[in-house]
Design an enzyme around this catalytic site. Structure first.
Site, PDB file in Angstrom:
ATOM      1  N   HIS A 168      -8.057  -6.155   0.302  1.00 40.78           N
ATOM      2  CA  HIS A 168      -5.524  -5.768   0.090  1.00 40.78           C
ATOM      3  C   HIS A 168      -5.472  -6.098   0.818  1.00 40.78           C
ATOM      4  CE1 HIS A 168      -4.094  -1.599  -0.535  1.00 40.78           C
ATOM      5  NE2 HIS A 168      -3.879  -1.194   1.220  1.00 40.78           N
ATOM      6  N   ASP A 172      -9.722  -5.533  -3.324  1.00 41.47           N
ATOM      7  CA  ASP A 172      -8.695  -4.496  -3.185  1.00 41.47           C
ATOM      8  C   ASP A 172      -9.558  -2.607  -3.385  1.00 41.47           C
ATOM      9  OD1 ASP A 172      -6.042  -3.362  -2.181  1.00 41.47           O
ATOM     10  OD2 ASP A 172      -5.169  -4.798  -3.175  1.00 41.47           O
ATOM     11  N   SER A 179       0.807  -1.027  -0.635  1.00 46.49           N
ATOM     12  CA  SER A 179      -0.285  -0.075   0.274  1.00 46.49           C
ATOM     13  C   SER A 179       0.806   1.190   0.073  1.00 46.49           C
ATOM     14  CB  SER A 179      -1.028   0.106   1.587  1.00 46.49           C
ATOM     15  OG  SER A 179      -1.761   0.518   0.888  1.00 46.49           O
TER      16      SER A 179
END
Length: 292
Positions: free
Chosen positions: A264, A237, A109
């Site tokens: 995610h 996601d 991320s």
């Protein structure tokens, strides 16, 4: 597979302490380079990346650290301190202090955004990049996240929009509505693994520096990335396939594996396959490096 042990300590950066953890194999296999892991947020500490420790059992070191402002590192109460430049400087300091000359760099991320920034700085010794659920354009990510919100029940959408418009996101009603979003697009496991709940318990009251990355966009610089790159993301996601496709198109020769049953956190949601894909990539990069 080999036995492992953990080493923890602190690195000084601008008179502040950055905590690190090294998972060290009992026998480090020749030619296997360390994997340095960057957590997300900004402000969600390393704990939720715990499954990556298992990579060390294959004979390579795995290194984590908590970025300033979260987890076990110092948490200076100065909003002006937190910036992309600070986190870039911190990453360089960690590499220098731990003698990480040649590495595989993993970022999840926001950690992937930081990894991209490090690569674009022409950092030496970057053998490969692994970008898990990483956008190249935060505005695209935000737009896509709001599009995903349209899949939630109408009443939940209204609650989220109302509190965000009124800046009352500390409201219990807002937090309850966001729980549904998070269990749909952040991590679909029920209950959440202890390493993920532990990470969120250490965040505090805000994600440090989020407002400062809202305009972050390196789409037009992706062609500068030359390190072998692996992209990993989930079908559901919050960093949607559209966001990852932007990265995939921009980085020449990048590989993309989409985890069909994940959001995610495919390293938690489909852990075994995720670790296998990651291990195979690291081995392949190192084998190719030997042939050059």
């Amino acid at each position: 597979m080999t036995a492992t042990s953990a080493i923890e300590g602190f690195i000084s950066l601008c008179d502040r302490q950055v905590w690190y953890r090294i998972i060290k194999p009992e026998q480090e296999e020749f030619g296997k380079l360390p994997l340095l892991c960057l957590h997300g947020g900004p402000g969600v500490p390393h704990d939720y990346l715990e499954p990556l420790e298992e990579i060390a059992a294959t004979g390579r070191r795995v290194i984590f650290y908590d970025q300033l402002g979260c987890g076990n590192s110092d948490r200076p109460n100065d909003p002006n301190l937190y910036s992309i430049d600070l986190f870039k400087e911190e990453l360089v300091a960690v590499r220098q202090a731990l003698n990480l000359e040649n590495i595989h760099l993993f970022g999840q991320s926001w950690g992937g955004c930081l990894a991209l920034e490090h690569a674009l700085s022409q950092a030496a010794g970057l053998v490969s990049l692994i970008l898990a659920s990483t956008p190249a354009n935060v505005q695209q990510f935000v737009t896509e996240a709001y599009r995903l919100m349209n899949d939630l029940p109408e009443e939940v959408q209204q609650i989220i929009r109302k509190h965000e418009a009124e800046d009352t996101t500390q409201s219990p009603e807002y937090k309850q509505a966001m729980e549904l979003f998070n269990h749909t697009f952040l991590c679909r496991l029920d209950p959440w693994p202890s390493c993920l709940t532990r990470a969120y318990s250490k965040v505090g009251t805000e994600f440090r520096g989020v407002g400062k990355i809202i305009d972050w966009n390196i789409e037009n610089r992706l062609t500068e990335i030359v390190a072998p790159t692996l992209l990993l993301s989930g079908r559901y996601d919050e960093v949607t396939p559209a966001c990852v496709e932007t990265v995939n198109k921009g980085i020449s020769g990048s590989e993309w594996v989409l985890f069909e049953n994940s959001s995610h956190m495919p390293h938690l949601e489909e852990k075994e396959r995720f670790l296998q894909v990651l291990n195979d990539f690291l081995h392949r990069v190192e084998d190719n490096k030997k042939l050059v």
